[in-house]
Each structure stands twice: as structure tokens, then as C-alpha cells.
Design a protein around this motif. Structure first.
Motif, PDB file in Angstrom:
ATOM      1  N   SER A   1       0.608  -0.480  10.057  1.00 12.40           N
ATOM      2  CA  SER A   1       0.172  -1.509  11.013  1.00 12.40           C
ATOM      3  C   SER A   1       1.237  -2.573  11.198  1.00 12.40           C
ATOM      4  O   SER A   1       2.271  -2.580  10.523  1.00 12.40           O
ATOM      5  CB  SER A   1      -1.120  -2.157  10.508  1.00 12.40           C
ATOM      6  OG  SER A   1      -0.861  -2.905   9.325  1.00 12.40           O
TER       7      SER A   1
ATOM      8  N   THR B   1       1.075  -2.631   6.508  1.00 15.17           N
ATOM      9  CA  THR B   1       0.242  -1.880   5.562  1.00 15.17           C
ATOM     10  C   THR B   1      -0.300  -0.624   6.202  1.00 15.17           C
ATOM     11  O   THR B   1      -0.337  -0.497   7.428  1.00 15.17           O
ATOM     12  CB  THR B   1      -0.936  -2.748   5.086  1.00 15.17           C
ATOM     13  OG1 THR B   1      -1.758  -3.082   6.223  1.00 15.17           O
ATOM     14  CG2 THR B   1      -0.447  -4.026   4.418  1.00 15.17           C
TER      15      THR B   1
ATOM     16  N   ASN C   1      -3.837   1.767   5.755  1.00 11.57           N
ATOM     17  CA  ASN C   1      -5.175   1.764   5.169  1.00 11.57           C
ATOM     18  C   ASN C   1      -5.583   3.190   4.860  1.00 11.57           C
ATOM     19  O   ASN C   1      -5.893   3.976   5.760  1.00 11.57           O
ATOM     20  CB  ASN C   1      -6.160   1.108   6.144  1.00 11.57           C
ATOM     21  CG  ASN C   1      -7.489   0.768   5.472  1.00 11.57           C
ATOM     22  OD1 ASN C   1      -7.718   1.135   4.321  1.00 11.57           O
ATOM     23  ND2 ASN C   1      -8.356   0.078   6.181  1.00 11.57           N
TER      24      ASN C   1
ATOM     25  N   GLU D   1      -5.704  -0.756   1.405  1.00  8.38           N
ATOM     26  CA  GLU D   1      -4.455  -1.049   2.073  1.00  8.38           C
ATOM     27  C   GLU D   1      -3.290  -1.037   1.077  1.00  8.38           C
ATOM     28  O   GLU D   1      -3.381  -1.604  -0.014  1.00  8.38           O
ATOM     29  CB  GLU D   1      -4.530  -2.407   2.755  1.00  8.38           C
ATOM     30  CG  GLU D   1      -5.452  -2.425   3.969  1.00  8.38           C
ATOM     31  CD  GLU D   1      -5.335  -3.715   4.752  1.00  8.38           C
ATOM     32  OE1 GLU D   1      -4.735  -4.675   4.222  1.00  8.38           O
ATOM     33  OE2 GLU D   1      -5.841  -3.754   5.899  1.00  8.38           O
TER      34      GLU D   1
END
Length: 762
Positions: A163, A167, A169, A175
Motif C-alpha cells: 500500500s 505495508t 496486509n 500488516e
């Protein structure tokens, strides 16, 4: 009317703006090819044509601006199906319209700048290989898509994208911050994080696999290039790839001092000559987001021409000498004169020249604008002599490095004189110091005997000419043609008779007559203007079975002999008669004007099953129809065709059906009904198909003749049909519709006309 005109103008302006946006390279990441109308596709094609750009040339530019490969392929398919843009640019279109003379010279000059070929070759792009394993030092960042798999005792699979926060997920894990980590370090971190849930990873019962399935794009700014701008490239891209996408340095751009700027600091200065001359790719470093590549203008260029392996324009950096420039050009050619190089230089007010030799290459430092010319060695020899004419091995020979060579020595090297040599005289052609030539005659016999006056000492570029004895060289031919087994020309020998010539030509053929004609040139010592006869003709009678009679006639040089052919001899010419005839087969033409009826009579006449109305003659694979009734009544009519060699007279059997084919619902054969026309039989074949062209219906009769339908006062009249006929219904030709591009063009013209009319009548 005014409103329609304004709407048309607005539409055209919108399309034009869109095409300009596409070519100027704004952000194309949101473009969807399926959303374009046909008019917009046509406009894109027009803009590409206006810029002399093919789809292949536009593709890397569009991809660099963020357009996905899938969307570009869809756009490419639509452009090609629409016919809006060609796949190749014609030679005459490659020069941009309106280019000034100065710009043309600059572009032509840039084409020969050493290094420019890196960016003009279609087969070289430095495009990163995204199918290779991810390098361990690759730094992850937002937008990279990872494939994470656990296999073995425990199994788990997940695909996700890092992202903007850096991170990823992962289900059941949470995360994990990966942005800024090298790929190998990120893999170790994931091993620890995932190992907390999947414990078999710690005990080696399971294995972890991590790969980058889709690399993020980075923004790179390039200035000083042929196409400067902001480019979105794969994060795997390198400096060379970015330079290629931008078309390389501009016409005044440097190839030696390209700057890679990161975080407002120059982190590397790139010299493309290291790659071009040594294959050194150390400057081809990976790029990161927001990198800038700055190409400054060149400081100094020199031109190399002449006997250089790679002539062209070369960029110099401070401290480089002439030896290094020559090495960039791959050195001298084999014909180069290395002991003098001419350098033309520019001073403050005028030009000057400098001569260099091999001793000064290393000390001379070229200056901006120098034109360095390498001449070729002289086209002459320092130790060559030649011998021509009546010797066994004429050609070129070398003078000895130490010592001298005489004419007798040269004759010995040439393996001596031939048998038909003229010994009384020979010539020596000698080149003087002023380059003029003198001819020295000498006795060849005396030179061979070692006479000092004739056996002269040779100098370089001397040419010895040994003459032939012309009396021994003269040779004559005899010619024989006609009915002999090997006609042609033969060598004349003194005392040769006509029998001897016939013997060489392997005597007469089976078609030879006893008439033999000899033509001879008239040789008069005294010229007589009143004597018009130039050729003497001898007419002989020689029995082909007793050719020895010809031994008494002596031939002379250049005689021409013709053996005549038997007048009455002729090879039989055959005709075939086939079909419903009593005695089918081959028949010879017994007289020149034999006709169809004559051969049918000779073949025993037709059988009871013969369809006389269908008789035809096949000649050279073409069918000639025969009218039996007219031929029977008038045997001398044109219908009773005069037969030629190779003809086939065909008498078919009787048929009771009619064949219907072509544009009908069902190709079929229908029983013949007397008195019915073509329309009746077409109806029995299911009628005409959708593409059936009833106006063009025609009937091919059994004898090969054809009849077409006609119209009288709008009433369609179909031809008569007989047993064995074929009814053919042609298909209507397809009509071509106007393309979308043509419709858009017509609409543009109509809108322009509307504007003119509005202005006139306003």
C-alpha cells in the motif's frame, strides 16, 4: 442551422484536443480503449499520421506514460481495423513537413554522431526483463505486487500489493511493513512474521516462496533528450532504458556527460562511450522514483572522414588525444596512409590546416570543430613489372629486393614463350620520370640468346609485350545447316572436302534430300564496280545414302553449306474422335480441308445413344459448339468445322436431365421437360437464393454454346432449355459500405460547407 454548425465545430475541436493530448504524452493510465467512439479512433489515427508515427513507435511512448499494455493492444486492434493508421511510415513521409533547411542539416548530422545508433535501432531497447527472478537487492515500494506461498506440511497462498503506507496486509498475519527493504531482507522478515502462525516454517517442514508478480511504476524526468518529459517506467528500468524511451540525447546533447540526479544530487555521470567501445555497463544503473536524467549540451565534437573504419562525428572530453579518437572509430582501414593526417581547424577568424604523422598522434589534442581526414595510399606499385602476349603465364611479377631482373629473366618466370610466338620483334613500354611512356622495340630472339643490347635491365612499372605470329593465329570456320544430325560451325582445315564436313556433322538425317547448296564469298583481287555478285552459289546433287560423292568438292574458309529437306515428306497429324461413335480413336488428317462430318463418317457414324445436338470439338482445352442440323443440311457451312491437328471430336450420349447450380437454394439435377424455360427449373431447385442474380441467368447447352436471359419492355425472357443443359444463376456482387473514417471526413466537409453558406447568407 447556426446551432448545427456550432455543434459540429465543437465536436471537431474536442476530437482534435484529444488527439493532441494522446501524442503530447499526458497521463494515459486512466485511458480505456473500449470507451472511444469510432470518430475518436479516427482522430487518433490522423494525429499519429500527422506526426509520422507508426503504432510500433507509439507503443513504448504510450506505455511510458502509464497506459497498460492490455489497453494499448485493444487500441491498436481498433486503429488497425478502422484503417486509421498504417503500420509503417513511407520513406517520403519520414521527413516532417515544414522542416527548415538548417533543421534538416542538423538532423542529418546527428544521424552520424557516434552513439546515436543506440537510439535509432528498433532491435535495441534495454527494456528490463520482468520474467527473471527478482534481484536480491531490489528495493520494494508502494505498488509492487507480491505472491506469497507456503508449501509443505502447511499450505498458504496470498497475492497482494504494497500500500501507499508501505505495508502489505496478509490474512491471519496482519500488516507487515516492507517499503524500502531490499527484496532479500523483506523475504526474511516475512519468514519470521508468517512463521508465528505457520510454525512448520521454523522446523523446515514447510517452505516459503516470495516473488514480485507485478512491478510498480516509477516517475522519471528526462531533460535534454529528443523527447524530453516525465516518464512512468517499470521500477526495474535502468538509465539506458530510460534514455532509449526518450529517443536518446537531442541534436546538441552530450553522449559523454549525462547526469543522473537523485534527491537533488548528481550521483553518477554516464559516459555512453564506455559501453560502445568496451561493452562496460557499469553506468547502466537502476532508477528509483523521482530520479532525473539531465543531458547537457556537448562541449566538443570532431569529424573523422576518409580511410577510417567508422567515419562520423565523435564527442571529445578534456584531455583526450587523437589516438583515443581514432580508437573510437575502430582504427584505420587497410588502405589508409598513416604517415599523414590532415586536420582542418577553426580559429577565431578563419580556418587553418595541420599535418600530423604517426609520431604526433599521441601528443595532439583535438579541438572542437576539427575535421580530421585520412587519405589512402597511392594506387601504384614500387616493384611491379608486367608481361603480356605470347607467353605461357602472362601477368604481374615483382622485381627482386636485391639485384636486378632482365627481359630474359622475366620470360623465364613466365614459363617461356608459346609455340606461335613472333620472334623477330617485341616491345618494352617504360614509364619516364615525368610519367609519360616510351616504347622500345627489340628482337625477342636476341633477348632469348642473351644479347646485351636486347636483354635490357627492367625497371619498376615496365611492361614487356610479346607478339603472336599472326599467320599461325589465323583460323577459319565452316558452317553447315539443314538436314544433318549436328548442324553448326566447324574449324576449317586446309584441303578439307565436303565429305569431311559431312563426316563431322554425322551425315544426313532421314529427311534429307539430295540437294546440297554451298555459298562462298567471292574473293576478287581487283575491284570491279560493275560486278554486283558478291556470293558464289554451288548447287550439288549428293545421294544421302552415298555421301562419298562429296569428297571431290573442296571447301574454302567461310563456306556455308545447306542440306535441303525432302519436299513431300510430312509427319502425320492426328485427330481423336471419342464418345458415342462406332470406331472411336485416333485418325490422321489425310487432306488439309477435312471437316467434322468427314471424321464422323470415317469413324463409322454415331451410335443410337449419341446426342447429335451436343456434338462439340475440343481445341486447346476450349470447347467449340457444333450445330448438327445446319452441318447436315449444309456440309460446306462454317458449322462443319475444318479440323486441325490435336482436335478432339466428342459425341456425348443422350441425357434426360437439366443441371441447376449457382445462386439457388439447392444445387440439383432435374428431369428434362420439353417446352419449359429456365425459370421452371430454378423453381424446382428451391428458387433463387438471397444472393441469386436472376437478371443474369444463363444456360450452357450440351454442345457448349450458351444463351443469356434478356429483357424486352421490362419483361424478363429466359433462354430455352434442352436435355443436357446447365442453368447457372450467378451471385450478386457485394456492395462495399463507407468506412467510419470516410463518414467522419464527409461530415467534416459538410460542416465546413455549412459554415461557408452561413457566412454568405448571414
Amino acid at each position: 442551422m447556426k446551432r448545427i454548425f456550432l455543434v459540429s465545430c465543437f465536436t471537431l475541436f474536442t476530437l482534435f484536443s484529444f488527439g493532441q493530448e494522446f501524442l503530447k504524452g499526458k497521463d494515459l493510465s486512466q485511458i480505456k480503449a473500449a470507451q472511444f467512439s469510432e470518430a475518436e479512433i479516427a482522430q487518433i489515427g490522423k494525429e499519429l499520421k500527422a506526426n509520422q508515427m507508426t503504432l510500433e513507435q507509439a507503443e513504448p511512448l504510450a506505455l511510458a506514460k502509464g497506459m497498460s499494455a492490455t489497453e494499448f493492444n485493444q487500441l491498436k486492434v481498433r486503429l488497425q481495423s478502422n484503417g486509421a493508421v498504417p503500420t509503417e511510415v513511407k520513406e517520403e513521409q519520414k521527413k516532417p513537413a515544414g522542416t527548415t533547411q538548417e533543421g534538416s542539416v542538423l538532423a542529418a548530422k546527428n544521424a552520424v554522431v557516434f552513439g546515436s545508433e543506440l537510439f535509432t535501432s528498433k532491435s535495441l531497447s534495454f527494456e528490463p526483463n520482468q520474467n527473471m527472478p527478482t534481484p536480491p537487492n531490489y528495493v520494494l515500494g508502494p505498488g509492487d505486487q507480491l505472491d506469497i506461498n507456503v508449501y509443505g506440511v502447511q499450505q498458504f497462498g496470498y497475492s497482494g500489493t504494497i500500500s501507499k503506507n508501505g505495508t502489505i496486509n496478509i490474512p491471519n498475519i496482519g500488516e507487515v511493513f516492507l517499503s524500502g527493504l531490499a527484496f532479500e531482507a523483506a523475504k526474511n522478515k516475512l519468514q519470521k512474521q508468517i512463521g508465528r502462525i505457520y510454525s512448520s516454517l521454523a522446523g523446515n517442514g514447510s517452505k516459503l516462496s516470495v516473488s514480485v508478480s507485478n512491478y510498480r511504476t516509477i516517475l522519471v524526468t528526462i531533460i535534454g533528450a529528443q523527447q524530453s518529459g516525465n516518464y512512468r517506467l517499470s521500477s526495474m528500468s535502468s538509465v539506458y532504458n530510460a534514455l532509449h524511451v526518450a529517443g536518446g540525447p537531442s541534436d546538441i546533447g552530450s553522449y559523454r556527460k549525462i547526469e543522473l540526479i537523485r534527491n537533488n544530487k548528481i550521483i553518477r555521470t554516464i559516459d555512453l562511450y564506455r559501453f560502445l567501445t568496451k561493452g562496460d555497463q557499469s553506468d547502466n544503473v537502476s532508477l528509483t522514483d523521482n530520479d532525473m536524467i539531465r543531458i547537457p549540451s556537448y562541449e566538443a565534437r570532431v569529424t573523422l572522414e576518409g580511410e577510417i573504419k567508422r567515419p562520423g562525428i565523435f564527442e571529445m572530453v578534456a584531455g583526450e588525444n587523437l589516438n583515443q579518437v581514432i580508437s573510437y572509430a575502430s582504427g584505420f582501414t587497410e588502405n589508409a596512409y598513416k604517415n599523414r593526417i590532415l586536420v582542418k581547424q577553426k580559429t577565431i577568424s578563419e580556418l587553418k590546416i595541420t599535418d600530423l604523422n604517426e609520431m604526433t598522434y599521441a601528443s595532439y589534442l583535438p579541438k572542437a570543430g576539427d575535421m580530421i581526414s585520412v587519405d589512402k595510399i597511392l594506387d601504384r606499385y614500387e616493384n611491379r613489372v608486367q608481361i603480356k602476349g605470347a607467353v605461357f603465364r602472362p601477368g604481374e611479377y615483382s622485381l627482386p629486393a636485391n639485384g636486378t631482373m632482365t627481359i630474359k629473366d622475366l620470360l623465364k618466370k613466365a614459363d617461356g614463350v608459346t609455340e606461335n610466338v613472333f620472334l623477330e620483334k617485341a616491345s618494352l613500354i617504360r614509364q619516364k620520370e615525368n610519367l609519360t611512356k616510351e616504347y622500345i622495340s627489340f628482337s625477342l630472339q636476341s633477348a632469348l640468346n642473351g644479347d646485351e643490347a636486347a636483354n635490357m635491365t627492367l625497371q619498376k612499372e615496365d611492361v614487356v609485350v610479346v607478339f603472336y605470329n599472326q599467320q599461325l593465329l589465323d583460323s577459319y570456320k565452316l558452317y553447315i545447316d539443314g538436314e544433318v544430325r549436328k548442324p553448326g560451325d566447324y574449324t576449317y582445315v586446309s584441303g578439307m572436302s565436303l565429305y569431311d564436313l559431312l563426316l563431322e556433322a554425322e551425315f544426313f538425317t532421314d529427311l534429307a534430300a539430295s540437294d546440297v547448296t554451298i555459298f562462298r564469298n567471292k574473293k576478287d583481287i581487283v575491284y570491279d564496280a560493275n560486278d554486283k555478285e558478291k556470293i558464289i552459289t554451288f548447287n550439288l546433287t549428293i545421294d544421302p545414302k552415298n555421301p562419298e560423292q562429296a569428297s571431290s568438292f573442296l571447301l574454302e574458309p567461310q563456306d556455308q553449306v545447306v542440306v535441303r529437306r525432302i519436299v513431300t515428306f510430312e509427319t502425320p497429324q492426328m485427330v481423336s474422335v471419342t464418345g458415342e461413335i462406332f470406331y472411336p480413336g485416333g485418325y490422321a488428317i489425310s487432306k488439309k480441308d477435312e471437316r467434322v462430318l468427314d471424321f464422323i463418317t470415317r469413324a463409322g457414324g454415331t451410335s443410337s445413344e449419341a446426342d447429335k445436338e451436343a456434338i462439340n470439338v475440343i481445341r486447346n482445352q476450349l470447347v467449340i459448339p457444333i450445330d448438327w442440323k445446319l452441318m447436315s443440311k449444309e456440309p460446306n457451312s462454317s458449322s462443319n468445322l475444318i479440323i486441325e491437328a490435336g482436335d478432339n471430336i466428342f459425341i456425348p450420349n443422350k441425357k434426360s436431365t437439366v443441371l441447376i447450380s449457382g445462386g439457388v437454394m439447392f444445387n440439383t439435377e432435374v428431369p428434362y421437360r420439353k417446352g419449359k424455360n429456365a425459370k421452371y427449373y430454378i423453381k424446382n431447385a428451391g428458387g433463387a437464393a438471397e444472393k441469386g442474380w436472376m437478371k443474369k441467368v444463363y444456360v450452357v447447352h450440351a454442345n457448349g454454346s450458351a444463351s443469356a436471359s434478356s429483357s424486352v419492355f421490362g419483361i424478363r425472357k429466359y433462354p430455352k432449355v434442352f436435355a443436357g443443359s446447365k442453368i447457372i444463376v450467378p451471385e450478386k456482387p457485394e456492395k462495399t459500405k463507407a468506412s467510419t473514417g470516410e463518414i467522419v471526413g464527409i461530415a467534416s466537409v459538410l460542416a465546413s460547407l455549412a459554415g461557408i453558406l452561413l457566412a454568405v447568407f448571414k
